[in-house]
Design a protein around this motif. Structure first.
Motif, PDB file in Angstrom:
ATOM      1  N   ILE A 113      38.583  43.050  39.190  1.00 43.29           N
ATOM      2  CA  ILE A 113      37.991  43.484  37.935  1.00 43.29           C
ATOM      3  C   ILE A 113      36.523  43.067  37.895  1.00 43.29           C
ATOM      4  O   ILE A 113      36.199  41.873  38.012  1.00 43.29           O
ATOM      5  CB  ILE A 113      38.731  42.881  36.730  1.00 43.29           C
ATOM      6  CG1 ILE A 113      40.212  43.255  36.777  1.00 43.29           C
ATOM      7  CG2 ILE A 113      38.092  43.339  35.430  1.00 43.29           C
ATOM      8  CD1 ILE A 113      40.493  44.733  36.711  1.00 43.29           C
ATOM      9  N   GLU A 114      35.653  44.054  37.765  1.00 44.76           N
ATOM     10  CA  GLU A 114      34.228  43.774  37.656  1.00 44.76           C
ATOM     11  C   GLU A 114      33.877  43.512  36.197  1.00 44.76           C
ATOM     12  O   GLU A 114      34.172  44.320  35.317  1.00 44.76           O
ATOM     13  CB  GLU A 114      33.413  44.952  38.192  1.00 44.76           C
ATOM     14  CG  GLU A 114      33.654  45.264  39.663  1.00 44.76           C
ATOM     15  CD  GLU A 114      33.243  44.127  40.592  1.00 44.76           C
ATOM     16  OE1 GLU A 114      32.331  43.351  40.199  1.00 44.76           O
ATOM     17  OE2 GLU A 114      33.825  43.999  41.681  1.00 44.76           O
ATOM     18  N   VAL A 115      33.241  42.372  35.946  1.00 46.39           N
ATOM     19  CA  VAL A 115      32.879  42.017  34.574  1.00 46.39           C
ATOM     20  C   VAL A 115      31.421  42.356  34.315  1.00 46.39           C
ATOM     21  O   VAL A 115      30.588  42.359  35.228  1.00 46.39           O
ATOM     22  CB  VAL A 115      33.138  40.520  34.313  1.00 46.39           C
ATOM     23  CG1 VAL A 115      34.622  40.206  34.442  1.00 46.39           C
ATOM     24  CG2 VAL A 115      32.326  39.652  35.259  1.00 46.39           C
ATOM     25  N   ASN A 116      31.114  42.643  33.063  1.00 41.73           N
ATOM     26  CA  ASN A 116      29.759  43.049  32.689  1.00 41.73           C
ATOM     27  C   ASN A 116      28.883  41.884  32.243  1.00 41.73           C
ATOM     28  O   ASN A 116      27.660  41.956  32.326  1.00 41.73           O
ATOM     29  CB  ASN A 116      29.820  44.095  31.570  1.00 41.73           C
ATOM     30  CG  ASN A 116      30.435  45.394  32.039  1.00 41.73           C
ATOM     31  OD1 ASN A 116      30.176  45.831  33.156  1.00 41.73           O
ATOM     32  ND2 ASN A 116      31.253  46.011  31.205  1.00 41.73           N
ATOM     33  N   ARG A 169      40.801  39.145  38.539  1.00 42.70           N
ATOM     34  CA  ARG A 169      41.699  40.143  39.140  1.00 42.70           C
ATOM     35  C   ARG A 169      42.782  40.540  38.141  1.00 42.70           C
ATOM     36  O   ARG A 169      42.997  39.868  37.128  1.00 42.70           O
ATOM     37  CB  ARG A 169      42.383  39.584  40.391  1.00 42.70           C
ATOM     38  CG  ARG A 169      41.463  38.970  41.419  1.00 42.70           C
ATOM     39  CD  ARG A 169      42.255  38.459  42.604  1.00 42.70           C
ATOM     40  NE  ARG A 169      41.580  37.353  43.269  1.00 42.70           N
ATOM     41  CZ  ARG A 169      42.133  36.618  44.218  1.00 42.70           C
ATOM     42  NH1 ARG A 169      43.370  36.863  44.613  1.00 42.70           N
ATOM     43  NH2 ARG A 169      41.456  35.623  44.781  1.00 42.70           N
ATOM     44  N   LEU A 170      43.466  41.633  38.492  1.00 39.27           N
ATOM     45  CA  LEU A 170      44.611  42.086  37.707  1.00 39.27           C
ATOM     46  C   LEU A 170      45.785  42.279  38.653  1.00 39.27           C
ATOM     47  O   LEU A 170      45.684  43.006  39.648  1.00 39.27           O
ATOM     48  CB  LEU A 170      44.285  43.400  36.991  1.00 39.27           C
ATOM     49  CG  LEU A 170      45.272  43.853  35.919  1.00 39.27           C
ATOM     50  CD1 LEU A 170      45.278  42.876  34.757  1.00 39.27           C
ATOM     51  CD2 LEU A 170      44.922  45.255  35.425  1.00 39.27           C
ATOM     52  N   TYR A 171      46.890  41.595  38.362  1.00 42.33           N
ATOM     53  CA  TYR A 171      48.105  41.723  39.154  1.00 42.33           C
ATOM     54  C   TYR A 171      49.154  42.497  38.351  1.00 42.33           C
ATOM     55  O   TYR A 171      49.259  42.324  37.125  1.00 42.33           O
ATOM     56  CB  TYR A 171      48.667  40.345  39.501  1.00 42.33           C
ATOM     57  CG  TYR A 171      47.873  39.595  40.547  1.00 42.33           C
ATOM     58  CD1 TYR A 171      48.205  39.677  41.900  1.00 42.33           C
ATOM     59  CD2 TYR A 171      46.775  38.810  40.184  1.00 42.33           C
ATOM     60  CE1 TYR A 171      47.470  38.994  42.856  1.00 42.33           C
ATOM     61  CE2 TYR A 171      46.037  38.127  41.130  1.00 42.33           C
ATOM     62  CZ  TYR A 171      46.395  38.226  42.468  1.00 42.33           C
ATOM     63  OH  TYR A 171      45.665  37.547  43.413  1.00 42.33           O
ATOM     64  N   TYR A 197      44.062  37.466  35.873  1.00 48.41           N
ATOM     65  CA  TYR A 197      43.849  36.280  36.725  1.00 48.41           C
ATOM     66  C   TYR A 197      42.368  35.957  36.690  1.00 48.41           C
ATOM     67  O   TYR A 197      41.527  36.809  36.974  1.00 48.41           O
ATOM     68  CB  TYR A 197      44.310  36.628  38.135  1.00 48.41           C
ATOM     69  CG  TYR A 197      44.003  35.629  39.234  1.00 48.41           C
ATOM     70  CD1 TYR A 197      44.999  34.817  39.757  1.00 48.41           C
ATOM     71  CD2 TYR A 197      42.725  35.534  39.772  1.00 48.41           C
ATOM     72  CE1 TYR A 197      44.728  33.924  40.796  1.00 48.41           C
ATOM     73  CE2 TYR A 197      42.431  34.643  40.806  1.00 48.41           C
ATOM     74  CZ  TYR A 197      43.446  33.844  41.308  1.00 48.41           C
ATOM     75  OH  TYR A 197      43.177  32.962  42.330  1.00 48.41           O
ATOM     76  N   VAL A 198      42.056  34.725  36.321  1.00 54.27           N
ATOM     77  CA  VAL A 198      40.663  34.279  36.279  1.00 54.27           C
ATOM     78  C   VAL A 198      40.571  32.904  36.931  1.00 54.27           C
ATOM     79  O   VAL A 198      41.352  32.003  36.612  1.00 54.27           O
ATOM     80  CB  VAL A 198      40.126  34.191  34.833  1.00 54.27           C
ATOM     81  CG1 VAL A 198      38.665  33.761  34.835  1.00 54.27           C
ATOM     82  CG2 VAL A 198      40.285  35.518  34.109  1.00 54.27           C
ATOM     83  N   LYS A 238      29.889  36.818  36.176  1.00 58.42           N
ATOM     84  CA  LYS A 238      30.017  37.624  37.391  1.00 58.42           C
ATOM     85  C   LYS A 238      30.479  36.815  38.597  1.00 58.42           C
ATOM     86  O   LYS A 238      31.040  37.372  39.546  1.00 58.42           O
ATOM     87  CB  LYS A 238      28.685  38.332  37.695  1.00 58.42           C
ATOM     88  CG  LYS A 238      28.400  39.510  36.772  1.00 58.42           C
ATOM     89  CD  LYS A 238      27.182  40.285  37.208  1.00 58.42           C
ATOM     90  CE  LYS A 238      26.949  41.508  36.319  1.00 58.42           C
ATOM     91  NZ  LYS A 238      28.045  42.495  36.422  1.00 58.42           N
ATOM     92  N   GLU A 239      30.237  35.527  38.601  1.00 60.09           N
ATOM     93  CA  GLU A 239      30.677  34.716  39.731  1.00 60.09           C
ATOM     94  C   GLU A 239      32.134  34.292  39.617  1.00 60.09           C
ATOM     95  O   GLU A 239      32.679  33.693  40.555  1.00 60.09           O
ATOM     96  CB  GLU A 239      29.783  33.470  39.858  1.00 60.09           C
ATOM     97  CG  GLU A 239      28.354  33.777  40.260  1.00 60.09           C
ATOM     98  CD  GLU A 239      27.551  32.516  40.516  1.00 60.09           C
ATOM     99  OE1 GLU A 239      28.067  31.634  41.240  1.00 60.09           O
ATOM    100  OE2 GLU A 239      26.433  32.404  39.987  1.00 60.09           O
TER     101      GLU A 239
END
Length: 502
Positions: free
Chosen positions: A97-100, A110-112, A454-455, A105-106
């Protein structure tokens, strides 16, 4: 047959069965994609290698023609199981997942898509194969363990599947419960991670109440009165043939059966004549004498349908005969069309679920739309038109689970012959009184999965997060309240139409 029953599951065994499946799920048995793919292929093999036995069992329960069982039940299960197996790695792959937000950003985001757990599938009798094995396939693909409660009204199929399933699928993960009210009551007392029910709205309320006690998520595939709107400018002969085909399948005992027709007076005589012509072409000796037409499931349902015909104030313009199954029971009914049906007629009291087609006269398409809007949302709305303005009206002014133009029933089609007519990428399901949740292909996988975010926040980010700790100062307030001062754009009300929705 009414005198035959699959062996019922002992009540005391049902909680034990659920516990065994919980242990299997906790062990991680069903989690590996390779296991799921192998089980999906086994499901396809079971149907393919036993297709004749399955067709015979369904014929004993419903007198359903073999071609209907192969094309609408066994074939789609094979095709969809193999489709799911082929795409499982794609469906289960973690999504980055790309965050804005720049300072996030670092982070590793993800998405499971993970299995919900041990799920319950309650299947009906009218399409016993696909309506039990299609949700089973979705649960297998998702990585769940499954209890499959089969309908006692289709006992020959239930008995056959109870024998076949453990020969092909892993019994540590997939089990069957057979029985009637006591058995399903016991099943519903237990906690499940998802319940998938197909059937009638009255029973769905009981299932929903039981699920609410455990906050169990539900998928309800119900039915209701699916209408047909006829634009008088459409091809009435084609419309009549396609409507009659939808009513003919399984003697009208299907949740997506065209329940009634709304048609302007100017087009009604030609439409009825076309229905009569199609019937004579398909059944020159009458459908009661044909092996290509199914029976009513049992005398109770037959008596209900016969009662509707006895009470209608309409005029029978096609069919109307009843017959027996050549063994002395009155369980057959001819394809029947009834004209002059009013809004309060007996045929409009509830879902017909049989081979009776009421014709209701309306002034125009607009009145037909208002008629549909005033009633509970149907599972499917059928409309016959080639006019884009009519399509737009029906789309934007009505609500239904699915919307099908210029055909009936084919949205569920799945055998290889008409595979190109089935859109695998579109979901199927209801809205409001016709149910909720979506199924078929990836949509079935999604039902039994949940999206787990997931972070992972790196320790090196700590200096940039120090403002969140007290004691708070002006800098902390400026940073942590920044969103409350965001600029809100001015409204542009010039483009207020609905053109972009169509």
């Amino acid at each position: 047959m009414a005198s035959f029953n699959a062996e019922y599951t002992p009540l005391e065994e049902i909680p034990k069965l659920r516990t065994e499946l919980r242990d299997s799920f906790a062990s991680g048995l069903t989690l590996p994609p390779a296991f799921r793919i192998q089980q999906l292929r086994q499901l396809a093999r079971m149907c393919q290698e036993n297709k004749d036995a399955i067709a015979e069992a369904v014929a004993q329960d419903l007198a359903k023609p073999k071609i209907e069982v192969f094309s609408a039940e066994v074939g789609p299960v094979i095709e969809r199981s193999l489709y799911a197996a082929e795409r499982l790695h794609e469906w289960t792959r973690p999504e980055k997942i790309e965050v804005n937000t720049p300072w996030q950003k670092e982070w590793d985001t993800r998405l499971y898509r993970l299995p919900k757990g041990v799920v319950l599938v309650i299947a009906p009798w009218n399409y016993p194969v696909i309506l039990s094995l299609q949700p089973l396939g979705g649960a297998i693909a998702a990585g769940c363990c499954v209890v499959l409660k089969l309908s006692e009204v289709a006992p020959h199929y239930a008995s056959l599947l109870t024998r076949l399933l453990p020969q092909y699928l892993d019994s540590r993960a997939y089990r069957i419960v057979n029985g009637a009210v006591p058995e399903v009551t016991k099943v519903l007392e237990l906690q499940w991670d998802h319940i998938f029910y197909t059937g009638h709205g009255a029973i769905a309320r009981i299932v929903s109440a039981a699920a609410a006690k455990h906050l169990t998520p539900l998928t309800l595939e119900l039915g209701g009165k699916s209408p047909v709107i006829i634009d008088p400018a459409s091809d009435l002969t084609l419309a009549a043939r396609r409507v009659l085909y939808g009513k003919f399948n399984n003697a009208g005992q299907i949740c997506v059966c065209p329940d009634y027709v709304l048609i302007p007076a100017s087009a009604k005589p030609a439409f009825i004549a076309a229905l009569q012509d199609a019937y004579k072409e398909w059944f020159p000796n009458g459908c009661l004498e044909s092996d290509d037409f199914g029976s009513i499931v049992n005398p109770t349902h037959h008596a209900r349908l016969k009662g509707l015909l006895d009470r209608t104030k309409g005029r029978i313009v096609m069919g109307g005969r009843v017959g027996d199954d050549k063994k002395g029971r009155m369980v057959r009914m001819e394809l029947t069309v009834v004209d002059g049906v009013g809004q309060e007629d007996a045929l409009m009291e509830g879902e017909i679920f049989g081979p009776i087609l009421p014709i209701l006269e309306v002034r125009d398409v607009d009145e037909a739309i208002e008629f549909v809007r005033a009633r509970p949302h149907p599972l499917v709305l059928y409309a016959f038109t080639q006019d884009d303005d009519v399509r737009r009206k029906v789309l934007l002014r009505t609500t239904s689970g699915n919307l099908v133009f210029n055909d009936t029933f084919m949205q569920l089609s799945g055998d290889l012959f008409d595979y190109i007519l089935h859109v695998n990428e579109l979901p199927f399901g209801g809205v409001g009184e016709s149910g909720y949740g979506r199924q078929a292909q990836k949509w079935s996988f999604d039902i039994f999965s949940y999206e787990r975010s997931y972070v992972d926040i790196p320790p090196r980010m700590e200096p940039g997060l120090s403002h969140r700790y007290p004691p708070y100062d002006g800098r902390a307030m400026a940073i942590m309240s920044a969103a409350t001062n965001m600029k809100i754009p001015k409204d542009d009300v010039s483009g207020g139409g609905v053109e972009g929705l169509f």
